[in-house]
Write a protein that holds these residues in place. Sequence first.
Motif, mmCIF file in Angstrom:
data_model
loop_
_atom_site.group_PDB
_atom_site.id
_atom_site.type_symbol
_atom_site.label_atom_id
_atom_site.label_comp_id
_atom_site.label_asym_id
_atom_site.label_seq_id
_atom_site.Cartn_x
_atom_site.Cartn_y
_atom_site.Cartn_z
ATOM 1 N N TYR A 117 0.827 -1.204 0.000
ATOM 2 C CA TYR A 117 0.000 0.000 0.000
ATOM 3 C C TYR A 117 0.866 1.262 0.000
ATOM 4 O O TYR A 117 0.536 2.244 -0.651
ATOM 5 N N ILE A 118 1.942 1.221 0.775
ATOM 6 C CA ILE A 118 2.798 2.398 0.907
ATOM 7 C C ILE A 118 4.254 1.945 0.889
ATOM 8 O O ILE A 118 4.619 0.972 1.531
ATOM 9 N N TYR B 299 -0.213 9.621 6.223
ATOM 10 C CA TYR B 299 -0.940 8.632 5.438
ATOM 11 C C TYR B 299 -2.086 8.099 6.295
ATOM 12 O O TYR B 299 -1.840 7.527 7.361
ATOM 13 N N GLN C 223 -6.018 4.235 2.950
ATOM 14 C CA GLN C 223 -4.969 3.672 2.074
ATOM 15 C C GLN C 223 -5.058 2.150 1.971
ATOM 16 O O GLN C 223 -4.675 1.571 0.964
#
Length: 164
Positions: free
Chosen positions: A44-45, A139, A144
């Motif tokens: 995701y990140i 975030y 997210q």
Amino acid sequence: MQHTTNIRFITGLLVIVLLASTIGTSIAPGFVLIIEDIDTDETYIRHPVDNGTTFAVEYTHSVEKTRVYDEYQVSGQQFVNTRMEFESYGWGLPATANVTNRNGTFVYNPSGPITTMSELLLSPGRIANHTLIVNNERYNLVTQTNANDVRIHIERQSPMERVV
């Protein structure tokens, strides 16, 4: 004549390869903070970090409904929990720790690490509204990840990956 040209070409090529390898090995490897789905491994990140980078997970305590801030520092491929801030005592918070009260916020900032880990498993919650903070970038982990369970960890990043 052809032989001299070949030697010059090969010598030039060797110089370029030598320079490239010297420059490539002199660039220090870095790290990347990764947040990925526990079940699918979907990333995701990906956020580049360096040794010593500080990041945090901030959320609302599920029972107390107050803010909690857990701060970590990158140490190689591990991270060290170095500081906590919370506004009330509740489950999972350090009830017996020596804290400082700063304007109603309890700050636990011990001289040594609270804990060291290679990964953190987290269930981003819609009520808790888990947020990851890295280098002042925020975030929202709920949006997210669609509130899916995640694994937070650090991976080594080669000098070439840093350039790309």
